[in-house]
Design a protein around this motif. Structure first.
Motif, mmCIF file in Angstrom:
data_model
loop_
_atom_site.group_PDB
_atom_site.id
_atom_site.type_symbol
_atom_site.label_atom_id
_atom_site.label_comp_id
_atom_site.label_asym_id
_atom_site.label_seq_id
_atom_site.Cartn_x
_atom_site.Cartn_y
_atom_site.Cartn_z
ATOM 1 N N SER A 1 -1.266 3.710 -4.961
ATOM 2 C CA SER A 1 -2.143 2.834 -4.451
ATOM 3 C C SER A 1 -3.023 1.985 -5.370
ATOM 4 O O SER A 1 -3.833 2.668 -5.886
ATOM 5 C CB SER A 1 -2.870 3.703 -3.268
ATOM 6 N N ASP B 1 2.698 12.150 -2.744
ATOM 7 C CA ASP B 1 1.385 11.337 -2.591
ATOM 8 C C ASP B 1 0.156 11.659 -3.550
ATOM 9 O O ASP B 1 -0.423 12.436 -3.390
ATOM 10 C CB ASP B 1 0.737 11.637 -1.215
ATOM 11 N N ASN C 1 -6.679 14.250 -0.039
ATOM 12 C CA ASN C 1 -7.605 13.934 0.961
ATOM 13 C C ASN C 1 -7.251 14.568 2.061
ATOM 14 O O ASN C 1 -5.907 14.607 2.640
ATOM 15 C CB ASN C 1 -7.319 12.379 1.240
ATOM 16 N N LYS D 1 -3.874 -3.914 -0.064
ATOM 17 C CA LYS D 1 -2.795 -3.168 0.373
ATOM 18 C C LYS D 1 -1.611 -3.370 -0.492
ATOM 19 O O LYS D 1 -0.712 -4.053 -0.303
ATOM 20 C CB LYS D 1 -2.435 -3.639 1.733
ATOM 21 N N LYS E 1 -6.685 2.150 -4.100
ATOM 22 C CA LYS E 1 -7.616 3.281 -4.289
ATOM 23 C C LYS E 1 -7.976 2.956 -5.711
ATOM 24 O O LYS E 1 -9.106 3.448 -6.098
ATOM 25 C CB LYS E 1 -6.597 4.666 -4.153
ATOM 26 N N GLY F 1 0.970 -1.277 -0.031
ATOM 27 C CA GLY F 1 0.082 -0.035 0.074
ATOM 28 C C GLY F 1 0.799 1.302 0.211
ATOM 29 O O GLY F 1 2.349 1.297 0.546
ATOM 30 N N ALA F 2 0.110 2.306 -0.152
ATOM 31 C CA ALA F 2 0.892 3.691 -0.328
ATOM 32 C C ALA F 2 1.489 3.882 1.329
ATOM 33 O O ALA F 2 2.548 4.666 1.536
ATOM 34 C CB ALA F 2 -0.135 4.704 -0.498
ATOM 35 N N THR F 3 0.702 3.708 2.305
ATOM 36 C CA THR F 3 1.093 3.709 3.547
ATOM 37 C C THR F 3 2.380 3.378 3.887
ATOM 38 O O THR F 3 3.293 3.929 4.537
ATOM 39 C CB THR F 3 0.100 3.065 4.631
ATOM 40 N N ASN G 1 0.145 16.119 -1.511
ATOM 41 C CA ASN G 1 -0.928 15.290 -1.817
ATOM 42 C C ASN G 1 -1.942 15.737 -2.836
ATOM 43 O O ASN G 1 -2.666 16.481 -2.479
ATOM 44 C CB ASN G 1 -1.585 14.642 -0.398
ATOM 45 N N TYR H 1 1.310 10.861 7.812
ATOM 46 C CA TYR H 1 2.673 11.317 7.779
ATOM 47 C C TYR H 1 3.239 11.807 8.991
ATOM 48 O O TYR H 1 4.345 11.408 9.415
ATOM 49 C CB TYR H 1 2.590 12.738 6.843
ATOM 50 N N TYR I 1 -3.758 14.089 5.182
ATOM 51 C CA TYR I 1 -3.990 12.668 5.526
ATOM 52 C C TYR I 1 -3.180 12.342 6.799
ATOM 53 O O TYR I 1 -2.184 12.818 7.169
ATOM 54 C CB TYR I 1 -3.522 11.785 4.240
ATOM 55 N N VAL J 1 -1.838 8.890 -4.579
ATOM 56 C CA VAL J 1 -2.961 7.839 -4.494
ATOM 57 C C VAL J 1 -4.126 7.973 -5.312
ATOM 58 O O VAL J 1 -4.743 7.018 -5.630
ATOM 59 C CB VAL J 1 -3.319 7.181 -3.121
ATOM 60 N N TYR J 2 -4.622 9.440 -5.690
ATOM 61 C CA TYR J 2 -5.817 9.482 -6.038
ATOM 62 C C TYR J 2 -5.617 10.054 -7.611
ATOM 63 O O TYR J 2 -6.337 10.566 -8.166
ATOM 64 C CB TYR J 2 -6.547 10.699 -5.464
ATOM 65 N N ILE K 1 5.167 5.362 2.094
ATOM 66 C CA ILE K 1 5.250 6.650 2.740
ATOM 67 C C ILE K 1 6.128 6.555 3.982
ATOM 68 O O ILE K 1 7.050 7.499 4.355
ATOM 69 C CB ILE K 1 3.878 7.377 3.071
HETATM 70 C C1 LIG Z 1 -3.852 10.572 0.868
HETATM 71 C C2 LIG Z 1 -3.842 9.141 1.220
HETATM 72 N N1 LIG Z 1 -2.397 8.515 1.278
HETATM 73 C C3 LIG Z 1 -2.119 7.343 1.381
HETATM 74 C C4 LIG Z 1 -3.415 6.462 1.785
HETATM 75 C C5 LIG Z 1 -2.793 4.928 2.137
HETATM 76 O O1 LIG Z 1 -2.959 4.199 1.001
HETATM 77 P P1 LIG Z 1 -2.928 2.673 0.935
HETATM 78 O O2 LIG Z 1 -4.348 1.903 1.564
HETATM 79 O O3 LIG Z 1 -2.639 2.270 -0.396
HETATM 80 O O4 LIG Z 1 -1.915 2.351 2.070
HETATM 81 C C6 LIG Z 1 -4.738 7.236 1.706
HETATM 82 C C7 LIG Z 1 -5.803 6.195 2.263
HETATM 83 O O5 LIG Z 1 -6.904 6.676 2.448
HETATM 84 C C8 LIG Z 1 -4.842 8.434 1.345
HETATM 85 O O6 LIG Z 1 -6.191 9.034 1.193
#
Ligand SMILES: Cc1ncc(COP(=O)(O)O)c(C=O)c1O
Length: 380
Positions: free
Chosen positions: A228, A197, A169, A239, A231, A94-96, A165, A123, A120, A199-200, A99
């Motif tokens: 991600s 970031d 979000n 993930k 998403k 996942g992106a988390t 980002n 961070y 978000y 992801v969107y 990051i």
């Molecule tokens: C801005 C942002 N970055 C990262 C993530 C995390 O993405 P992932 O579920 O791929 O870890 C989210 C998830 O809500 C997000 O909104």
């Protein structure tokens, strides 16, 4: 045993709190950011096939090469830029995780990291765990425009990283080309790393192009671009994501990655490598979500909530100041308990809990769920 927490200010996240409250009260849950519909059966079948074909053991550390090649081709197609699949792309949990790994690989005690709020929530704890200091730029509702002069004033010789980002979000704003050029100018001649970031990236509305950091040459050379699949393909529970960066930066990233997760879900990587061969799978996403945004907002046009349409992400911010001046956390709880609809209070994403009387609603839901939700919101 005494436990001296490294994250004394971190408790249960608001997402867990609101989702639990929604479940307890049988409320419609527009709080957490996940779709309430299935991901493509074709993709699910590809994962099943990969498992049946024996891809059930560790994948290579940076991810399977087929998937990294498919991602590299996607960058070429969308942004006419290249990331070398062997040295500049890593598949992450996942992106988390991407990051967290970027921050862990580069942030030392007392390094400053600039972030834009509302932000978000992953961070800041990562910065803190590594001894860094978060420097916040607070954007103001309803337009959340960046004042680049303020950013300039906050950059100094302790600044090690800037996190952006876009689409963002929770606000639903996007950075324009002009924003990115301003950022590029501010970072020029410095050693500051950009953590972008994105992801969107495929959920962006009204025909606006996504301004990826990789499109700006002086940004690209200092950037980690994070994405991600959860998403993009409606399967946040799998993930799997990825990040890209120039070779030297990526080499540092991999040093942490290999001792953090080592590698990520193998059958899902196999499936994604094949699924990505068809670009429509991600190119159709903006239109799909724009219809949902438009449906949600058209059904709210006579409500007491005020809004500026979201420009990207699957979140819509609603201003309730015509209804009450109650604190947003209280109001969000009241809506969940008394009216059976859950959202996220925006103050939790802000500097010092700034309350601007706005709530965030997730519209990645079936049309039926959105209709039921707006019937409630119209009565408030
Ligand atoms: C801005 C942002 N970055 C990262 C993530 C995390 O993405 P992932 O579920 O791929 O870890 C989210 C998830 O809500 C997000 O909104």
């Amino acid at each position: 045993m005494t436990n001296n927490s490294k994250l004394p200010n971190v408790g249960t996240t608001i997402f867990t709190v609101m989702s639990a409250l929604a479940a307890e009260n049988n409320a419609i849950n527009l709080s957490q950011g996940f779709p309430d519909f299935k991901s493509d059966q074709k993709l699910i079948d590809l994962v099943t096939n990969a498992m049946n074909s024996g891809y059930n053991q560790y994948a290579p550390m940076p991810g399977i090469l087929e998937l990294r090649k498919a991602i590299s081709e996607k960058f070429k197609l969308l942004y006419n830029t290249s990331y070398h699949p062997e040295t500049e792309i890593t598949i992450t949990a996942g992106a988390t995780q991407a990051i967290f790994t970027v921050i862990s690989a580069f942030i030392r005690p007392n390094d400053e990291v600039l972030i834009f709020k509302p932000a978000y929530d992953c961070y800041e704890p990562a910065i803190e765990l590594n001894g860094g200091k978060t420097v916040s730029i607070q954007l103001k509702a309803p337009h959340y425009k960046v004042d680049w002069n303020e950013v300039k004033q906050k950059i100094n010789n302790r600044t090690k990283m800037v996190v952006i980002n876009t689409p963002q979000n929770p606000s639903g704003i996007v950075f324009s080309k002009e924003d990115m050029l301003q950022l590029q100018k501010l970072l020029e001649g410095t050693d500051i790393i950009l953590l972008s970031d994105e992801v969107y990236e495929h959920i962006i509305f009204d025909g606006d192009p996504h301004q990826s950091a990789c499109l700006f040459s002086d940004l690209k050379k200092r950037s980690f671009v994070v994405a991600s699949f959860g998403k993009t393909f409606h399967n946040t529970g799998w993930k799997v994501g990825y990040c890209c960066a120039p070779k030297d930066l990526m080499a540092e990233f991999k040093k942490v990655h290999q001792f953090n997760v080592f590698c990520v879900n193998h059958p899902v990587q196999k499936a994604l490598a094949e699924y990505l061969q068809e670009p429509d799978h991600y190119l159709e996403l903006s239109e799909f979500y724009q219809q949902k945004r438009d449906l949600f907002l058209s059904l709210l046009k006579d409500s007491k909530f005020a809004f500026t349409p979201s420009k990207g992400t699957y979140f819509q911010v609603l201003d309730y100041s015509k209804i009450t001046d109650d604190h947003d956390v209280n109001f969000a709880k009241r809506l969940t308990i008394n009216h059976k609809i859950a959202s996220i209070p925006m103050s939790v994403f802000n500097e010092n809990g700034l309350d601007q009387n706005v709530l965030r609603f997730c519209f990645a839901k079936t049309d039926d769920t959105l209709k039921k939700a707006t019937e409630i919101l119209n009565q408030i």
